[in-house]
Motif scaffolding. Sequence first.
Motif, PDB file in Angstrom:
ATOM      1  N   LEU A  72       0.832  -1.213   0.000  1.00 25.81           N
ATOM      2  CA  LEU A  72       0.000   0.000   0.000  1.00 25.81           C
ATOM      3  C   LEU A  72       0.862   1.256   0.000  1.00 25.81           C
ATOM      4  CD1 LEU A  72      -2.759   1.446   0.236  1.00 25.81           C
ATOM      5  CD2 LEU A  72      -2.574   1.185   2.719  1.00 25.81           C
ATOM      6  N   LEU A  82      -3.132   0.228  -3.989  1.00 19.32           N
ATOM      7  CA  LEU A  82      -3.061  -1.037  -3.257  1.00 19.32           C
ATOM      8  C   LEU A  82      -2.868  -2.188  -4.232  1.00 19.32           C
ATOM      9  CD1 LEU A  82      -3.613  -2.726  -0.580  1.00 19.32           C
ATOM     10  CD2 LEU A  82      -5.981  -2.857  -1.398  1.00 19.32           C
ATOM     11  N   THR A  93      -3.124  -6.036  -4.824  1.00 26.00           N
ATOM     12  CA  THR A  93      -3.719  -7.263  -4.276  1.00 26.00           C
ATOM     13  C   THR A  93      -3.352  -8.437  -5.192  1.00 26.00           C
ATOM     14  OG1 THR A  93      -5.818  -7.345  -5.488  1.00 26.00           O
ATOM     15  CG2 THR A  93      -5.707  -5.825  -3.624  1.00 26.00           C
ATOM     16  N   ASN A 101      -6.441 -11.764  -1.531  1.00 33.04           N
ATOM     17  CA  ASN A 101      -6.004 -11.604  -0.144  1.00 33.04           C
ATOM     18  C   ASN A 101      -6.504 -10.315   0.515  1.00 33.04           C
ATOM     19  OD1 ASN A 101      -4.456 -10.145  -2.004  1.00 33.04           O
ATOM     20  ND2 ASN A 101      -2.698 -10.070  -0.632  1.00 33.04           N
ATOM     21  N   GLU A 102      -7.231  -9.481  -0.233  1.00 30.35           N
ATOM     22  CA  GLU A 102      -7.713  -8.214   0.326  1.00 30.35           C
ATOM     23  C   GLU A 102      -9.226  -8.110   0.198  1.00 30.35           C
ATOM     24  OE1 GLU A 102      -5.863  -6.162   1.886  1.00 30.35           O
ATOM     25  OE2 GLU A 102      -3.869  -6.824   1.268  1.00 30.35           O
ATOM     26  N   THR A 103      -9.831  -7.475   1.186  1.00 24.25           N
ATOM     27  CA  THR A 103     -11.263  -7.207   1.115  1.00 24.25           C
ATOM     28  C   THR A 103     -11.475  -5.705   1.233  1.00 24.25           C
ATOM     29  OG1 THR A 103     -11.719  -9.316   2.170  1.00 24.25           O
ATOM     30  CG2 THR A 103     -13.515  -7.716   2.167  1.00 24.25           C
ATOM     31  N   LEU A 104     -12.142  -5.145   0.246  1.00 30.27           N
ATOM     32  CA  LEU A 104     -12.399  -3.707   0.230  1.00 30.27           C
ATOM     33  C   LEU A 104     -13.860  -3.452   0.553  1.00 30.27           C
ATOM     34  CD1 LEU A 104      -9.704  -3.192  -1.367  1.00 30.27           C
ATOM     35  CD2 LEU A 104     -11.010  -1.496  -2.633  1.00 30.27           C
ATOM     36  N   LEU A 159      -9.939  -0.870   3.926  1.00 26.11           N
ATOM     37  CA  LEU A 159      -9.134  -2.026   3.515  1.00 26.11           C
ATOM     38  C   LEU A 159      -9.138  -2.946   4.733  1.00 26.11           C
ATOM     39  CD1 LEU A 159      -6.090  -0.235   1.814  1.00 26.11           C
ATOM     40  CD2 LEU A 159      -8.412  -0.560   0.950  1.00 26.11           C
ATOM     41  N   ASN A 201      -8.478  -6.040   5.632  1.00 26.14           N
ATOM     42  CA  ASN A 201      -7.379  -6.864   6.137  1.00 26.14           C
ATOM     43  C   ASN A 201      -6.191  -6.039   6.630  1.00 26.14           C
ATOM     44  OD1 ASN A 201      -9.178  -8.602   5.033  1.00 26.14           O
ATOM     45  ND2 ASN A 201      -7.767  -9.583   3.606  1.00 26.14           N
ATOM     46  N   ARG A 202      -6.089  -4.814   6.150  1.00 25.10           N
ATOM     47  CA  ARG A 202      -4.968  -3.964   6.556  1.00 25.10           C
ATOM     48  C   ARG A 202      -5.368  -2.958   7.627  1.00 25.10           C
ATOM     49  NH1 ARG A 202      -2.363  -6.001   2.764  1.00 25.10           N
ATOM     50  NH2 ARG A 202      -0.422  -5.403   3.725  1.00 25.10           N
TER      51      ARG A 202
END
Length: 277
Positions: free
Chosen positions: A44, A57, A59, A147-150, A168, A170-171
Amino acid sequence: MNWKRIILVIAGILVLIAGAAAFIYYPTYRFMFAGGTQTVDTVLTIVKGGGGNSGVLLTDSAVVVIDTKMGGDAEKLYNLARSKAGPKKIIVVNTHYHGDHVKGNRYYKGCDIYIGAYDQKFLLDDLGPENMPNHFVKDSLILFLGNETLCLYNLGPAHTWNDMIVLLKNRKVLFTGDLIFNKVNPFLVKKSGANVDQWIGALDRMMKMEGIDKVIPGHGETGDKAMIAMMRNYFLDMKVAAADPTKEKEMTAKYKDWMVIPMMTSPGVTIDYIRKQ
Ligand SMILES: [Zn+2]
């Protein structure tokens, strides 16, 4: 007085006016357009300049760009996203419709571009077809990108009719768009639907959200969740001043270190805006 002298005097006055304007507007210009990047972590990047803060970002399945800037920095941002994406697609999220957040959309031809559910004719007239998004989020939308959920939440109307924030998940990073101006007097325009009470309501919703470690405001330095309360307190104080002129001086003084955009934003402008609402 001969003509030569008159022309010299006029030229002198013009130079003085230009110098004064440059002196007044330079801090704003620097604040809006000074570039630079901030690496939050390996995937990021926050990109400054071109109007305000943008995010890139990376992903598993795509590169996400949050707010596309304007001017020459918009193209630089696109090139950065493109180089990170390689063969992956790019997805764009516009937090709201103001030019400093969307005027770079033109570079993302064929990409999915998400924005809040504004009246589409209004958007088209304002942005032009070249910057027009193609997905309109009414309440919320979750994008699963490997691996990411927005999480996209439309909290408008507040700063504009449809302000979107992006979590974000997961972050634990929240992009607030212009719902937060960090230590900057906020931009309030009737034409965009700015409404201070609803804005406070949107900040209330953000304060109740869990799982946020970092906050990226639309303008100003990045920080943490405390920034949400700070923006909320600003509006509450300006409301106190708007209702009681004897408190105006005290409330204005509290924000003396917040940036003023000449002729556009200041505590006084906010107080006037609230009084007219
Ligand atoms: Zn902005």
